[in-house]
Design a protein around this motif. Structure first.
Motif, PDB file in Angstrom:
ATOM      1  N   TRP A 258      10.252   4.549  -0.768  1.00  0.00           N
ATOM      2  CA  TRP A 258       9.052   4.493   0.941  1.00  0.00           C
ATOM      3  C   TRP A 258       9.219   3.900   1.674  1.00  0.00           C
ATOM      4  O   TRP A 258       9.595   3.067   1.929  1.00  0.00           O
TER       5      TRP A 258
ATOM      6  N   GLN B  63       5.515   6.411   3.886  1.00  0.00           N
ATOM      7  CA  GLN B  63       5.910   8.102   4.449  1.00  0.00           C
ATOM      8  C   GLN B  63       7.559   7.708   3.347  1.00  0.00           C
ATOM      9  O   GLN B  63       8.019   6.533   3.383  1.00  0.00           O
TER      10      GLN B  63
ATOM     11  N   GLU C 155       5.574  17.237   4.029  1.00  0.00           N
ATOM     12  CA  GLU C 155       5.222  15.568   3.255  1.00  0.00           C
ATOM     13  C   GLU C 155       4.846  15.517   1.450  1.00  0.00           C
ATOM     14  O   GLU C 155       5.321  15.091   0.214  1.00  0.00           O
TER      15      GLU C 155
END
Length: 400
Positions: A43, A47, A165
């Motif tokens: 990460w 994100q 995402e």
């Protein structure tokens, strides 16, 4: 021969920690079976930056949960959050053509029409949460069954997230050889685990303060009024200390929880904190009052946003049952008290409820979301068993 209990597994893939909770469903009761927590990899600032690293983290967490529970895990309910999560209103109009009584299927169909609202590009629809219904233009009511009418209008909250995402997260879970039963907005899962139906009836908000984002939901009875993810998080408190007191991130994080407080005057502040020498730097002293003032300023900013969202987007619903705090950021001393000061309503930490044999050392707000995801998995299975198919889009969190 006794029937093998059904497993219900929640997977909370946070940007700091990945947690798994394993429950079993026996005679409509939830029992604790196992858990795991591993440091998240892959990460960057909330994100996914390396999907393979995230998948490997999930594999490690699931393997540890399997060892803890003694069960093999094949499917999970996955939490979704981050600042890209937001919500919008959906409206579905169902014209009957002639007057007749409203049936349950009519309510479901009207909500399905509301779910067809146009979404922005690159948005994925996570949840459709019915709010209320208008019957022949009269004032909205929650569940208008058996009322004769010609025109039924449904109002629903549509919770969405970034399509890109969401796909990256699901792909990482699939790469770890797991089936995804459903993806759920994390603050909804946390509220499912920590807020009773009668508390929702009085008006309540849940604020889930994670490492890289905060998730907020507002309830008025069964109606979820608003849901959002915001880019203010526990790490902001830490970075504020680091920048203003010239501390490394790790040192600031240690000082925050060892000596910090979110409200001045709640604890002794006329204390000098001695920082040990490290990495070639001499030891230093910091006034605790300065630390608390820095942390309080960020906490006030956070809960000012919570209040503005309530007024602007959540119908100004009164929070008679107050605010429930969960997530790692809620563990900072004084967070409950500063919430009450800024919002003028009761506040408490949110812990998992209703799970038999839940370990005492997991009675912490950092486990609330993963417990709620596992409870959601159990509800999915219960509804499928009862109806021989998938649950209705409005029954999972209301029980109706």
């Amino acid at each position: 021969m006794s029937k093998k209990p059904q497993l219900a597994v929640g997977l909370d893939i946070g940007s700091a920690w990945t947690r798994v909770v394993v429950l079993s469903l026996v005679d409509n009761c939830l029992h604790y079976r196992g858990h795991s927590a591993v440091i998240s990899r892959g990460w960057h600032r909330g994100q996914i930056a390396d999907q393979s690293a995230v998948a490997e983290t999930v594999r490690q967490a699931v393997q540890q949960a399997e060892l803890s529970s003694g069960e093999q895990i094949g499917s999970v309910v996955v939490g979704v959050g981050g600042p890209s999560a937001r919500s919008q209103q959906g409206r579905g109009l169902y014209e009957f053509g002639h007057r007749r009584p409203i049936e349950r299927g009519d309510l479901v169909y009207a909500v399905e029409l509301a779910a067809r609202a146009r979404l922005d590009e690159d948005r994925f629809l996570l949840q459709v949460m019915p709010q209320d219904f208008t019957v022949d233009g009269r004032p909205p009511i929650p569940h208008p069954l058996n009322i004769e009418c010609q025109r039924l209008e449904a109002h629903a909250l549509l919770i969405t997230t970034s399509m890109q995402e969401h796909q990256a997260l699901i792909s990482a879970v699939h790469q770890a050889h797991l089936r995804v039963e459903e993806t759920v907005f994390e603050a909804m899962a946390a509220s499912y685990a920590s807020i009773l139906p009668e508390e929702r009836a009085g008006g309540v908000a849940l604020v889930d303060i994670g490492s890289h984002s905060t998730h907020i939901v507002y309830y008025d009875g069964d109606a979820l009024l608003y849901a959002v993810g915001i880019p203010i998080s526990g790490d902001h408190f830490t970075r504020d200390l680091g920048e203003l007191k010239a501390l490394s991130f790790d040192e600031a994080e240690r000082v925050k929880f060892a000596h910090g407080c979110a409200l001045l005057g709640l604890t002794a502040d006329n204390i000098v904190i001695e920082l040990p020498a490290e990495a070639g730097r001499p030891g230093r002293e910091i006034n605790r009052r300065d630390l608390i003032e820095i942390l309080e300023a960020r906490a006030v900013q956070l809960f000012d946003i919570v209040e503005r969202c309530r007024v602007r987007y959540a119908r100004e619903t009164p929070l008679r049952e107050g605010v429930v705090l969960c997530g790692g950021g809620s563990q900072l001393e004084g967070m409950v008290e500063v919430t009450e000061k800024v919002l003028g309503c009761p506040a408490r930490l949110g812990f998992p409820r209703g799970i038999i044999d839940w370990p005492e050392d997991l009675s912490s707000p950092v486990w609330t979301t993963s417990a709620g995801l596992a409870m959601y998995s159990a509800r999915l299975q219960t509804r499928k068993d009862k109806k021989g198919g998938g649950p209705s889009i409005w029954s999972l969190f209301t029980g109706k």
